[in-house]
Motif scaffolding. Structure first.
Motif, PDB file in Angstrom:
ATOM      1  N   PHE B 127       0.824  -1.205   0.000  1.00 41.35           N
ATOM      2  CA  PHE B 127       0.000   0.000   0.000  1.00 41.35           C
ATOM      3  C   PHE B 127       0.856   1.253   0.000  1.00 41.35           C
ATOM      4  O   PHE B 127       1.943   1.272   0.580  1.00 41.35           O
ATOM      5  N   LEU B 128       0.363   2.289  -0.627  1.00 39.53           N
ATOM      6  CA  LEU B 128       0.979   3.610  -0.540  1.00 39.53           C
ATOM      7  C   LEU B 128      -0.109   4.605  -0.167  1.00 39.53           C
ATOM      8  O   LEU B 128      -1.089   4.761  -0.900  1.00 39.53           O
ATOM      9  N   ALA B 129       0.038   5.237   0.981  1.00 43.21           N
ATOM     10  CA  ALA B 129      -0.937   6.254   1.398  1.00 43.21           C
ATOM     11  C   ALA B 129      -0.202   7.587   1.549  1.00 43.21           C
ATOM     12  O   ALA B 129      -0.095   8.352   0.601  1.00 43.21           O
ATOM     13  N   ASN B 130       0.364   7.818   2.723  1.00 40.59           N
ATOM     14  CA  ASN B 130       1.111   9.069   2.919  1.00 40.59           C
ATOM     15  C   ASN B 130       2.578   8.947   2.492  1.00 40.59           C
ATOM     16  O   ASN B 130       3.314   9.933   2.513  1.00 40.59           O
ATOM     17  N   GLY B 131       2.985   7.758   2.095  1.00 42.99           N
ATOM     18  CA  GLY B 131       4.331   7.580   1.546  1.00 42.99           C
ATOM     19  C   GLY B 131       5.419   7.393   2.584  1.00 42.99           C
ATOM     20  O   GLY B 131       6.602   7.304   2.234  1.00 42.99           O
ATOM     21  N   ALA B 132       5.038   7.297   3.846  1.00 44.86           N
ATOM     22  CA  ALA B 132       6.051   7.264   4.910  1.00 44.86           C
ATOM     23  C   ALA B 132       6.929   6.014   4.840  1.00 44.86           C
ATOM     24  O   ALA B 132       8.138   6.093   5.078  1.00 44.86           O
ATOM     25  N   ALA B 133       6.346   4.870   4.512  1.00 43.18           N
ATOM     26  CA  ALA B 133       7.143   3.634   4.482  1.00 43.18           C
ATOM     27  C   ALA B 133       8.212   3.720   3.391  1.00 43.18           C
ATOM     28  O   ALA B 133       9.376   3.383   3.617  1.00 43.18           O
ATOM     29  N   ILE B 134       7.804   4.190   2.202  1.00 46.19           N
ATOM     30  CA  ILE B 134       8.778   4.274   1.105  1.00 46.19           C
ATOM     31  C   ILE B 134       9.831   5.332   1.420  1.00 46.19           C
ATOM     32  O   ILE B 134      11.023   5.139   1.155  1.00 46.19           O
ATOM     33  N   GLU B 135       9.426   6.439   2.025  1.00 40.95           N
ATOM     34  CA  GLU B 135      10.419   7.456   2.399  1.00 40.95           C
ATOM     35  C   GLU B 135      11.384   6.927   3.454  1.00 40.95           C
ATOM     36  O   GLU B 135      12.581   7.224   3.420  1.00 40.95           O
ATOM     37  N   GLY B 136      10.878   6.122   4.387  1.00 36.01           N
ATOM     38  CA  GLY B 136      11.756   5.519   5.388  1.00 36.01           C
ATOM     39  C   GLY B 136      12.761   4.571   4.749  1.00 36.01           C
ATOM     40  O   GLY B 136      13.948   4.566   5.101  1.00 36.01           O
ATOM     41  N   MET B 137      12.294   3.781   3.777  1.00 35.70           N
ATOM     42  CA  MET B 137      13.220   2.859   3.097  1.00 35.70           C
ATOM     43  C   MET B 137      14.226   3.639   2.241  1.00 35.70           C
ATOM     44  O   MET B 137      15.405   3.282   2.176  1.00 35.70           O
ATOM     45  N   ARG B 138      13.766   4.729   1.612  1.00 36.24           N
ATOM     46  CA  ARG B 138      14.699   5.571   0.843  1.00 36.24           C
ATOM     47  C   ARG B 138      15.771   6.145   1.775  1.00 36.24           C
ATOM     48  O   ARG B 138      16.961   6.178   1.423  1.00 36.24           O
TER      49      ARG B 138
END
Lengths: 192, 192
Positions: B127-138
């Motif tokens: 899932f992508l909502a506020n993008g926090a997980a992907i930003e954390g992984m980046r």
């Protein structure tokens, strides 16, 4: 299973007298080819058992549950949740599970809708130590009126009580590798 | 992706104005055939990008990370941990991630050993909502000196800010389905 045992001997690390560290290929970084082979091996062991669902518990069991379900003909995977989430509704089966590796008591949850009564369920996990996770899932399957067709784990700690107790209770338990102990950091695997 | 969109329209449930419930096939019970197709679709989108590692975060991202890594030629999956565990040592990269679905702040952790500097990494999540997980992984990939080759998610909530912000920051973000809103329980999907 030969490929898993080779990986344990090559990349596994024994810590103290009870920790088997295999996070370089099993439960943090995942060797996807090995995981796919493990899934095929588990599926082959349970050929003819007419499995409907693969059940595991988050997180480390999910990878091998996926590859096992693929090898069983793309049957569904259900993974029990350890924490409450908006993704899981209130209508759930629950069981209490003590995690040896995390040293916490978890409540595991499965939505009732995804375990239809009468389903034949194979329980899969990455590790078996004291057997609490598999017993928790068995408890949930009993509540659901499902049949526990068997259980498969990648690594059984043969020096802890879980495997013996589960087999004595009549479960068809298949372990791809059994660790009998740790000797000065060296992981001792049981011979076939 | 056609098969995922069909599943969302057939089995997904919209709750309130923001919850997209797809736990019957994506993140509690897993439709393994659909997951395998999604992995192939993601791999096809990133053909030629020479991906070395698929990175996700436990637990719901693991299934599609596995099938994506299979389709990319059995490259390794690394999944970030949300909690401390004996399975993860002290030598880790960390990032702070707020989970929209669980409404908690998590510290995600990846062992430094499994993100070698210079690796080309594809980030995958359900899932992508506020993008926090992907930003954390980046954030973790930057610490590791790895290259973020792209990001793929199964379901993007197009009515939340994450997707737009990630694309504006230059990430090659591939969403298999984009939900534009919920209207009286009906999930509204963006047309291709």
């Amino acid at each position: 299973m030969k490929e898993l045992k080779e990986a344990i001997l090559k990349y596994g690390v024994g810590i103290g007298d009870s920790i088997v560290k295999v996070d370089s290929f099993l439960n943090h970084r995942i060797d996807v080819e090995l995981s796919t082979l493990m899934g095929r091996d588990i599926a082959a062991h349970f050929t003819g058992k007419q499995i409907d669902i693969v059940l595991t518990v988050e997180s480390s069991g999910i990878a091998v549950a996926m590859t096992t379900a693929q090898a069983l003909g793309n049957i569904p995977v259900v993974f029990a949740r350890k924490s409450t989430s908006l993704n899981v509704g209130p209508d759930v089966y629950t069981a209490q599970v003590y995690s040896f590796t995390r040293q916490v008591l978890n409540t595991i949850r499965v939505s009732k809708a995804y375990l239809p009564a009468g389903s034949r369920v194979l329980v899969v996990d990455d590790f078996l130590a004291n057997g609490a996770a598999i017993e928790g899932m068995r408890d949930i399957l009993t509540q659901a009126g499902c049949e526990l067709a068997g259980a498969a784990v990648c690594v059984e700690k043969g020096f802890q009580a879980g495997g013996s107790r589960l087999r004595a209770s009549g479960i068809d338990l298949y372990s791809l590798a059994i660790v009998d102990g740790i000797d000065n950091g060296k992981i001792l695997l049981r011979e076939d």
